[in-house]
Design a protein around this motif. Structure first.
Motif, short mmCIF file in Angstrom:
data_model
loop_
_atom_site.label_atom_id
_atom_site.label_comp_id
_atom_site.label_asym_id
_atom_site.label_seq_id
_atom_site.Cartn_x
_atom_site.Cartn_y
_atom_site.Cartn_z
N ARG A 55 0.87 -1.17 0.00
CA ARG A 55 0.00 0.00 0.00
C ARG A 55 0.91 1.22 0.00
O ARG A 55 1.70 1.43 0.91
CB ARG A 55 -0.91 -0.01 1.22
N MET A 56 0.87 1.99 -1.08
CA MET A 56 1.74 3.14 -1.19
C MET A 56 1.40 4.18 -0.14
O MET A 56 0.25 4.37 0.24
CB MET A 56 1.66 3.75 -2.59
N TYR A 57 2.46 4.85 0.33
CA TYR A 57 2.32 5.90 1.33
C TYR A 57 3.28 7.01 0.96
O TYR A 57 4.40 6.75 0.49
CB TYR A 57 2.64 5.35 2.72
N GLY A 58 2.86 8.26 1.16
CA GLY A 58 3.71 9.37 0.75
C GLY A 58 3.63 9.59 -0.76
O GLY A 58 2.65 9.23 -1.41
N TYR A 59 4.67 10.16 -1.32
CA TYR A 59 4.62 10.50 -2.74
C TYR A 59 6.03 10.54 -3.31
O TYR A 59 7.02 10.74 -2.61
CB TYR A 59 3.96 11.86 -2.95
N CYS A 60 6.10 10.31 -4.60
CA CYS A 60 7.30 10.60 -5.40
C CYS A 60 6.81 11.17 -6.71
O CYS A 60 6.06 10.51 -7.44
CB CYS A 60 8.12 9.34 -5.64
N ASP A 61 7.20 12.39 -7.00
CA ASP A 61 6.70 13.07 -8.19
C ASP A 61 7.64 12.95 -9.39
O ASP A 61 7.47 13.65 -10.39
CB ASP A 61 6.45 14.56 -7.88
N ASN A 62 8.63 12.06 -9.31
CA ASN A 62 9.52 11.85 -10.45
C ASN A 62 8.76 11.26 -11.64
O ASN A 62 7.92 10.37 -11.47
CB ASN A 62 10.66 10.90 -10.08
N ASP A 63 9.07 11.75 -12.83
CA ASP A 63 8.44 11.20 -14.03
C ASP A 63 8.72 9.70 -14.14
O ASP A 63 9.86 9.26 -13.99
CB ASP A 63 9.00 11.90 -15.29
N GLY A 64 7.68 8.94 -14.37
CA GLY A 64 7.84 7.51 -14.60
C GLY A 64 7.97 6.67 -13.34
O GLY A 64 8.17 5.46 -13.43
N PHE A 65 7.83 7.29 -12.16
CA PHE A 65 8.03 6.51 -10.94
C PHE A 65 6.99 5.41 -10.79
O PHE A 65 7.31 4.28 -10.39
CB PHE A 65 8.03 7.40 -9.71
N TYR A 66 5.73 5.72 -11.12
CA TYR A 66 4.72 4.66 -10.97
C TYR A 66 4.94 3.53 -11.98
O TYR A 66 4.58 2.39 -11.71
CB TYR A 66 3.29 5.21 -11.06
N ASP A 67 5.56 3.83 -13.11
CA ASP A 67 5.94 2.74 -14.03
C ASP A 67 6.94 1.81 -13.35
O ASP A 67 6.89 0.58 -13.54
CB ASP A 67 6.55 3.32 -15.31
N ASP A 68 7.86 2.38 -12.55
CA ASP A 68 8.81 1.54 -11.81
C ASP A 68 8.09 0.70 -10.76
O ASP A 68 8.42 -0.47 -10.55
CB ASP A 68 9.87 2.41 -11.13
N ARG A 98 -2.91 12.94 -9.35
CA ARG A 98 -4.07 12.17 -9.82
C ARG A 98 -4.03 11.99 -11.33
O ARG A 98 -4.15 10.87 -11.84
CB ARG A 98 -5.35 12.89 -9.41
N ASP A 99 -3.84 13.08 -12.04
CA ASP A 99 -3.87 13.01 -13.51
C ASP A 99 -2.72 12.18 -14.06
O ASP A 99 -2.90 11.41 -15.01
CB ASP A 99 -3.82 14.42 -14.09
N GLU A 100 -1.56 12.32 -13.45
CA GLU A 100 -0.40 11.54 -13.92
C GLU A 100 -0.58 10.06 -13.61
O GLU A 100 -0.21 9.20 -14.43
CB GLU A 100 0.88 12.09 -13.29
N LEU A 101 -1.14 9.74 -12.44
CA LEU A 101 -1.39 8.34 -12.12
C LEU A 101 -2.39 7.73 -13.10
O LEU A 101 -2.16 6.64 -13.64
CB LEU A 101 -1.93 8.22 -10.69
N PHE A 102 -3.48 8.44 -13.39
CA PHE A 102 -4.49 7.90 -14.30
C PHE A 102 -3.91 7.72 -15.70
O PHE A 102 -4.24 6.75 -16.39
CB PHE A 102 -5.70 8.82 -14.34
N ALA A 103 -3.04 8.64 -16.11
CA ALA A 103 -2.42 8.51 -17.42
C ALA A 103 -1.55 7.25 -17.48
O ALA A 103 -1.57 6.52 -18.48
CB ALA A 103 -1.59 9.76 -17.74
N THR A 104 -0.80 6.99 -16.41
CA THR A 104 0.04 5.80 -16.38
C THR A 104 -0.80 4.53 -16.35
O THR A 104 -0.48 3.53 -17.01
CB THR A 104 0.97 5.83 -15.14
N LEU A 105 -1.89 4.55 -15.60
CA LEU A 105 -2.76 3.38 -15.53
C LEU A 105 -3.31 3.03 -16.91
O LEU A 105 -3.52 1.84 -17.21
CB LEU A 105 -3.91 3.64 -14.55
N HIS A 106 -3.53 4.03 -17.73
CA HIS A 106 -4.06 3.76 -19.08
C HIS A 106 -2.96 3.46 -20.09
O HIS A 106 -3.21 2.77 -21.08
CB HIS A 106 -4.88 4.97 -19.55
N SER A 107 -1.74 3.94 -19.85
CA SER A 107 -0.70 3.77 -20.86
C SER A 107 0.17 2.54 -20.64
O SER A 107 0.72 1.99 -21.60
CB SER A 107 0.19 5.02 -20.90
#
Length: 295
Positions: A55-68, A98-107
């Motif tokens: 369960r993710m906690y906190g944040y990392c705003d680096n580009d592509g982090f959720y892909d990792d 939010r928007d970046e996460l949703f974009a990654t979920l779709h891409s």
């Protein structure tokens, strides 16, 4: 995981009724861990502890982090409770997250096969980040945006966050299941972990599937996170006792109306949040930890 990404999400996830007892760890990502570290620690969660999820906690705003995160989870065979982090500064950065996460979920084609749920958090009701109606609207909008991926949406908050907002029925109606914070150490009635079961029970009446997403007892007290009871005891023994107590209630958690209760250990390492880790800041387990994943 299969050798190739499946073509359908149908019957991919186990029924939530099977997700009770220990399900995994809260895992803070503010350090923006490297892919290699994510892979190593996610594999450890899966193989050493039989965890299903982080369960993710906190944040990392680096580009592509959720892909990792997705790649590490896929490699380890873990699911992810993703998090849209509001933070505590009153900014609107959460909208970009939010928007970046949703974009990654779709891409990312693997994303729907590791992302079990998207959470709004942490504690937006308790912190008054949005009104209950505005938060409910965000949940409904997210569910619509993610409907083609079959990803549920919830809010990660304290029971008190709902209570101080008159029950926040708008939010209850919107969320797919409950991600409840369980931190009995901060109760005004807190003493030792072995006596905390009534405090846990008091916050389990939701009539929906429940995950205790931010759930633990600290091994040390530190400035800014003091208890509200002079009798609350923070040490390694009490942290251990709290998880032992939860583990002893496996059969109860299995039968709670609404689909049972699955619990996370908050948090993976003291390097992420002092005192709450299963691992100390020396990288060693603070106590034996082999919780039940079924009973």
């Amino acid at each position: 995981m299969p050798s190739t990404v499946p073509n359908s999400y149908d019957e991919w996830w186990c029924d939530t009724d099977t997700e009770y007892g220990f399900v995994g760890f809260s895992y803070e990502v503010t350090a923006c861990q490297s892919l290699s570290q994510l892979k190593a620690e996610f594999k450890n969660i899966r193989q050493h502890f039989d965890g299903r999820y982080i369960r993710m906690y906190g944040y990392c705003d680096n580009d592509g982090f959720y892909d990792d995160i997705i790649e590490a989870a896929w490699t380890a065979g873990l699911g992810v409770h993703a998090l849209i982090w509001f933070g505590f500064d009153g900014s609107d950065q959460w909208m970009t997250r939010r928007d970046e996460l949703f974009a990654t979920l779709h891409s990312n084609p693997k994303a729907p096969f590791v992302t079990r749920v998207v959470q709004f958090g942490s504690e937006p009701l308790y912190d008054g980040v949005l009104s209950p109606q505005d938060l409910a609207n965000q949940v409904w909008d997210a569910k619509e945006q993610l409907s083609d991926l079959g990803i549920p949406v919830t809010v990660s908050d304290l029971a008190y966050g709902y209570q101080e907002n008159g029950g926040a029925q708008q939010v209850i109606d919107a969320i797919d299941f409950v991600d409840a914070h369980m931190l009995p150490y901060f109760s005004q009635q807190a003493s030792i972990a072995n006596d905390s079961w009534p405090l846990v029970l008091a916050d389990l009446d939701w009539r929906k599937k429940i995950y205790l997403s931010e759930n633990g007892w600290p091994s040390t007290n530190y400035s800014g996170v003091e208890p509200n009871s002079p009798y609350a005891m923070a040490n390694v023994q009490n942290e251990h006792d709290y998880y032992t107590l939860l583990d002893s209630k496996c059969i109860y958690f299995k039968t709670v109306p609404g689909g049972g209760v699955g619990w996370f250990a908050h948090i993976y390492s003291d390097n992420m949040e002092p005192g709450y880790g299963i691992y100390g800041d020396d990288g060693k387990l603070k106590f034996p930890f082999t919780p039940k994943t079924s009973c």
